[in-house]
Design a protein around this motif. Structure first.
Motif, mmCIF file in Angstrom:
data_model
loop_
_atom_site.group_PDB
_atom_site.id
_atom_site.type_symbol
_atom_site.label_atom_id
_atom_site.label_comp_id
_atom_site.label_asym_id
_atom_site.label_seq_id
_atom_site.Cartn_x
_atom_site.Cartn_y
_atom_site.Cartn_z
ATOM 1 N N THR A 88 0.864 -1.179 0.000
ATOM 2 C CA THR A 88 0.000 0.000 0.000
ATOM 3 C C THR A 88 0.902 1.231 0.000
ATOM 4 O O THR A 88 1.769 1.363 0.855
ATOM 5 N N VAL A 89 0.706 2.123 -0.947
ATOM 6 C CA VAL A 89 1.507 3.336 -1.044
ATOM 7 C C VAL A 89 0.592 4.540 -0.871
ATOM 8 O O VAL A 89 -0.430 4.657 -1.552
ATOM 9 N N ARG B 116 -2.219 -1.137 -3.807
ATOM 10 C CA ARG B 116 -3.108 0.001 -3.561
ATOM 11 C C ARG B 116 -2.286 1.280 -3.525
ATOM 12 O O ARG B 116 -1.209 1.313 -2.921
ATOM 13 N N TYR B 117 -2.803 2.306 -4.184
ATOM 14 C CA TYR B 117 -2.188 3.631 -4.133
ATOM 15 C C TYR B 117 -3.255 4.647 -3.760
ATOM 16 O O TYR B 117 -4.354 4.659 -4.349
ATOM 17 N N ALA C 15 -4.282 12.883 6.990
ATOM 18 C CA ALA C 15 -4.943 11.619 6.697
ATOM 19 C C ALA C 15 -3.995 10.432 6.601
ATOM 20 O O ALA C 15 -4.373 9.293 6.934
ATOM 21 N N ALA C 16 -2.783 10.664 6.160
ATOM 22 C CA ALA C 16 -1.885 9.553 5.823
ATOM 23 C C ALA C 16 -1.639 8.561 6.954
ATOM 24 O O ALA C 16 -1.645 7.347 6.716
ATOM 25 N N PRO C 17 -1.379 9.000 8.181
ATOM 26 C CA PRO C 17 -1.047 8.013 9.219
ATOM 27 C C PRO C 17 -2.100 6.936 9.430
ATOM 28 O O PRO C 17 -1.751 5.788 9.759
ATOM 29 N N THR C 18 -3.373 7.266 9.241
ATOM 30 C CA THR C 18 -4.413 6.252 9.431
ATOM 31 C C THR C 18 -4.730 5.488 8.151
ATOM 32 O O THR C 18 -5.297 4.401 8.210
ATOM 33 N N VAL C 19 -4.370 6.040 6.997
ATOM 34 C CA VAL C 19 -4.621 5.351 5.730
ATOM 35 C C VAL C 19 -3.525 4.335 5.424
ATOM 36 O O VAL C 19 -3.770 3.296 4.802
ATOM 37 N N CYS C 20 -2.311 4.611 5.873
ATOM 38 C CA CYS C 20 -1.188 3.708 5.602
ATOM 39 C C CYS C 20 -1.434 2.317 6.174
ATOM 40 O O CYS C 20 -2.065 2.163 7.221
ATOM 41 N N GLN C 21 -0.905 1.331 5.469
ATOM 42 C CA GLN C 21 -0.973 -0.059 5.915
ATOM 43 C C GLN C 21 0.371 -0.720 5.646
ATOM 44 O O GLN C 21 1.035 -0.401 4.673
ATOM 45 N N LEU D 158 5.040 5.316 2.673
ATOM 46 C CA LEU D 158 4.479 6.659 2.749
ATOM 47 C C LEU D 158 5.447 7.613 2.069
ATOM 48 O O LEU D 158 6.605 7.707 2.465
ATOM 49 N N LEU D 159 4.966 8.314 1.049
ATOM 50 C CA LEU D 159 5.760 9.325 0.363
ATOM 51 C C LEU D 159 5.275 10.706 0.799
ATOM 52 O O LEU D 159 4.090 11.035 0.631
#
Length: 269
Positions: free
Chosen positions: A35-36, A109-110, A143-149, A154-155
């Motif tokens: 997942t990116v 997933r992106y 949003a990113a910290p909770t969307v990352c898997q 994480l870019l």
């Protein structure tokens, strides 16, 4: 610093960032479907006949890359991706990180975030051919910290138009690693003067972020802090096996595109 990407697409900093990203994705692929998440995705695809023709930075970047032979692996991957977008042989279209990631093997997933509505619309269009890729209108930092898997990447690639971009990049990286320890983080930064970048590294350390690897391409001596003298890609949790490949990328960029007195190195703070 104001960094409108459509003016700078395909420049030396894009070569460092995108080759580094492709090399990193290839190194992470054995960990499983990735997942990116991209905090500042941009338009995803850039017309070098548009805004970029005014800056002419692509002439000293991707156009030089397209004429090169015997490239390091990640730069050869980037060259192939650009050729695939330009089947007539003329380099007009340049892929941003969303297109490069969405097309990379091993990415399941992106999710790309973009705050600017017209740019977010362009991003949606650029990703139309990739059903596993999503464009989100919103604040990627938040949003990113909770969307990352995990496994994933994480870019963080902000335009550095705001004075708090360095602080928010550090906070986003730290919160992501706290919630998702298995997620690798990549943070792109301009390199104008050493004090700003050293402050950024101190911020990472203060936030408790370890296993940091810095990919540094300094095209000219840091004597003019008003210019982007180079760039860095700071990786957190990246495989150590990637270091020689990243060194080869920065060597090529600095040797081919830089001034005398440039510096290429991959190092750990």
């Amino acid at each position: 610093m104001n960094y409108r990407h459509s003016f700078h697409a395909g420049n030396f900093a894009d070569l460092v960032k995108h080759a580094g990203l492709l090399g990193l994705l290839r190194a992470l692929a054995p960990r499983g479907p990735l997942t990116v998440v991209d905090t500042h995705a941009g338009a995803g695809l850039y017309d070098l006949d548009g805004d970029a023709s005014r800056s002419k930075e692509a002439e000293a970047g991707v156009l030089r890359l397209m004429q090169a032979d015997a490239l390091p692996g990640p730069l050869a991957q980037l060259q192939a991706a650009v050729r695939a977008l330009n089947p007539d042989g003329r380099t007009r279209w340049y892929p941003g990180s969303p297109r490069l990631v969405a097309a990379a093997p091993g990415v399941a997933r992106y999710v790309g975030f973009e705050l600017n509505p017209p740019v977010a619309e362009a991003l949606t269009e650029a990703l139309a051919d990739f059903p596993m890729a999503t464009a989100e209108a919103g604040d990627g930092y938040a949003a990113a910290p909770t969307v990352c898997q995990a496994p994933g990447l994480l870019l963080i690639d902000p335009p550095f138009e705001r004075p708090d971009d360095y602080l928010r990049a550090v906070d986003c990286a730290a919160e992501t690693r706290r919630l998702r320890p298995g997620v690798v983080v990549a943070i792109w930064t301009p390199l104008k003067d050493l004090e700003t970048f050293d402050g950024f590294l101190r911020g990472l350390a203060k936030a408790g972020l370890a296993d940091v690897l810095v990919v540094e391409a300094r095209l000219r001596p840091l004597t003019n802090p008003m210019k982007m003298n180079g760039c860095t890609l700071t990786l957190i949790g990246a495989p150590a096996t990637l270091e020689p490949e990243l060194q080869a990328v920065t060597d090529w960029v600095v040797d081919t595109l830089g001034d005398p007195g440039g510096r290429a190195r991959v190092w750990r703070p």
